[in-house]
Design a protein around this motif. Sequence first.
Motif, PDB file in Angstrom:
ATOM      1  N   GLU A 182       0.831  -1.209   0.000  1.00  0.00           N
ATOM      2  CA  GLU A 182       0.000   0.000   0.000  1.00  0.00           C
ATOM      3  C   GLU A 182       0.866   1.259   0.000  1.00  0.00           C
ATOM      4  O   GLU A 182       0.583   2.221  -0.731  1.00  0.00           O
ATOM      5  CB  GLU A 182      -0.929   0.008   1.215  1.00  0.00           C
ATOM      6  CG  GLU A 182      -2.064  -0.984   1.126  1.00  0.00           C
ATOM      7  CD  GLU A 182      -2.912  -1.019   2.387  1.00  0.00           C
ATOM      8  OE1 GLU A 182      -2.799  -0.095   3.225  1.00  0.00           O
ATOM      9  OE2 GLU A 182      -3.682  -1.974   2.535  1.00  0.00           O
ATOM     10  N   ALA A 183       1.913   1.260   0.806  1.00  0.00           N
ATOM     11  CA  ALA A 183       2.811   2.421   0.849  1.00  0.00           C
ATOM     12  C   ALA A 183       3.495   2.621  -0.494  1.00  0.00           C
ATOM     13  O   ALA A 183       3.604   3.752  -0.983  1.00  0.00           O
ATOM     14  CB  ALA A 183       3.842   2.244   1.959  1.00  0.00           C
ATOM     15  N   ALA A 184       3.950   1.531  -1.101  1.00  0.00           N
ATOM     16  CA  ALA A 184       4.606   1.639  -2.406  1.00  0.00           C
ATOM     17  C   ALA A 184       3.632   2.138  -3.470  1.00  0.00           C
ATOM     18  O   ALA A 184       3.998   2.940  -4.332  1.00  0.00           O
ATOM     19  CB  ALA A 184       5.173   0.284  -2.817  1.00  0.00           C
ATOM     20  N   GLU A 185       2.388   1.708  -3.394  1.00  0.00           N
ATOM     21  CA  GLU A 185       1.378   2.154  -4.360  1.00  0.00           C
ATOM     22  C   GLU A 185       1.123   3.656  -4.235  1.00  0.00           C
ATOM     23  O   GLU A 185       1.047   4.377  -5.244  1.00  0.00           O
ATOM     24  CB  GLU A 185       0.084   1.378  -4.143  1.00  0.00           C
ATOM     25  CG  GLU A 185      -0.999   1.677  -5.147  1.00  0.00           C
ATOM     26  CD  GLU A 185      -2.243   0.840  -4.915  1.00  0.00           C
ATOM     27  OE1 GLU A 185      -3.337   1.363  -5.184  1.00  0.00           O
ATOM     28  OE2 GLU A 185      -2.119  -0.311  -4.462  1.00  0.00           O
ATOM     29  N   VAL A 186       1.016   4.135  -3.013  1.00  0.00           N
ATOM     30  CA  VAL A 186       0.800   5.567  -2.793  1.00  0.00           C
ATOM     31  C   VAL A 186       1.990   6.369  -3.317  1.00  0.00           C
ATOM     32  O   VAL A 186       1.814   7.390  -4.001  1.00  0.00           O
ATOM     33  CB  VAL A 186       0.554   5.858  -1.291  1.00  0.00           C
ATOM     34  CG1 VAL A 186       0.617   7.336  -1.000  1.00  0.00           C
ATOM     35  CG2 VAL A 186      -0.777   5.290  -0.843  1.00  0.00           C
ATOM     36  N   LEU A 187       3.189   5.919  -3.010  1.00  0.00           N
ATOM     37  CA  LEU A 187       4.379   6.631  -3.469  1.00  0.00           C
ATOM     38  C   LEU A 187       4.501   6.582  -5.000  1.00  0.00           C
ATOM     39  O   LEU A 187       4.880   7.569  -5.633  1.00  0.00           O
ATOM     40  CB  LEU A 187       5.631   6.048  -2.813  1.00  0.00           C
ATOM     41  CG  LEU A 187       5.750   6.292  -1.306  1.00  0.00           C
ATOM     42  CD1 LEU A 187       6.890   5.475  -0.718  1.00  0.00           C
ATOM     43  CD2 LEU A 187       5.920   7.766  -0.996  1.00  0.00           C
ATOM     44  N   ASN A 188       4.174   5.447  -5.593  1.00  0.00           N
ATOM     45  CA  ASN A 188       4.196   5.342  -7.061  1.00  0.00           C
ATOM     46  C   ASN A 188       3.174   6.273  -7.704  1.00  0.00           C
ATOM     47  O   ASN A 188       3.430   6.847  -8.767  1.00  0.00           O
ATOM     48  CB  ASN A 188       3.948   3.905  -7.514  1.00  0.00           C
ATOM     49  CG  ASN A 188       5.207   3.070  -7.471  1.00  0.00           C
ATOM     50  OD1 ASN A 188       6.299   3.563  -7.710  1.00  0.00           O
ATOM     51  ND2 ASN A 188       5.047   1.790  -7.166  1.00  0.00           N
ATOM     52  N   ASP A 189       2.006   6.397  -7.074  1.00  0.00           N
ATOM     53  CA  ASP A 189       0.982   7.313  -7.598  1.00  0.00           C
ATOM     54  C   ASP A 189       1.495   8.756  -7.608  1.00  0.00           C
ATOM     55  O   ASP A 189       1.239   9.517  -8.540  1.00  0.00           O
ATOM     56  CB  ASP A 189      -0.304   7.219  -6.783  1.00  0.00           C
ATOM     57  CG  ASP A 189      -1.056   5.919  -7.027  1.00  0.00           C
ATOM     58  OD1 ASP A 189      -0.751   5.234  -8.036  1.00  0.00           O
ATOM     59  OD2 ASP A 189      -1.942   5.582  -6.211  1.00  0.00           O
ATOM     60  N   ILE A 190       2.226   9.125  -6.560  1.00  0.00           N
ATOM     61  CA  ILE A 190       2.780  10.480  -6.493  1.00  0.00           C
ATOM     62  C   ILE A 190       3.826  10.677  -7.590  1.00  0.00           C
ATOM     63  O   ILE A 190       3.859  11.710  -8.260  1.00  0.00           O
ATOM     64  CB  ILE A 190       3.397  10.751  -5.098  1.00  0.00           C
ATOM     65  CG1 ILE A 190       2.297  10.791  -4.043  1.00  0.00           C
ATOM     66  CG2 ILE A 190       4.185  12.055  -5.096  1.00  0.00           C
ATOM     67  CD1 ILE A 190       2.803  10.845  -2.618  1.00  0.00           C
ATOM     68  N   VAL A 191       4.669   9.665  -7.787  1.00  0.00           N
ATOM     69  CA  VAL A 191       5.714   9.768  -8.804  1.00  0.00           C
ATOM     70  C   VAL A 191       5.103   9.847 -10.200  1.00  0.00           C
ATOM     71  O   VAL A 191       5.539  10.630 -11.041  1.00  0.00           O
ATOM     72  CB  VAL A 191       6.697   8.578  -8.697  1.00  0.00           C
ATOM     73  CG1 VAL A 191       7.644   8.537  -9.883  1.00  0.00           C
ATOM     74  CG2 VAL A 191       7.478   8.662  -7.395  1.00  0.00           C
TER      75      VAL A 191
END
Length: 188
Positions: A89-98
């Motif tokens: 979930e954390a990686a998904e949120v960070l990927n969305d920002i990128v």
Amino acid sequence: MIIRKRQILLSALVLALGAAVFINWYYTKPDKIPSENDKASSEQAADGNVNLGDAKYVLSTDVTVEDTTLTEDEFFSQAKRKRREAHDEAAEVLNDIVKDTASSPDSVENASQKLEELADAIACESDMENLINAKLGCKCLAIINDDKTEIIVEKGALNSASAVQIKEIAVRFGAVDSDKITISELKY
């Protein structure tokens, strides 16, 4: 005559006190016979072992209760699954920002840095768990959160020698100070 007035006044006060005691008893008397749970509660209260806010378990006849205790294997597998889901979930949120074109360059850079830190933490957790398992032969769970590392080992696996080995492994892989490492034993 003075004695009669005092006797009448004293009798009236005794009668009023008796009426007050009766009214108090009438409105606070128990309505039912105490059950086993009530007896246990009153015994605890008599012993002084009652804490304000303690939960009292109530079992209804239309509700079934399942055994919710976990074995060590189930605990470790469930904890690792939950940790993996949180990382995903954390990686998904960070990927969305990128990936978001509306994100500022600073937030993209910050998210990219956090994503790299998350990947490093996942790799370190896995490496620590594998090495601890190989050296000590016990199941364990490593959790890296910012600059702290928490390691949970199975019951019976923690002694002074194993704690030193675990701490050395955590310092080597986690790149944290030894005072920021917590090692605990599973209490199942």
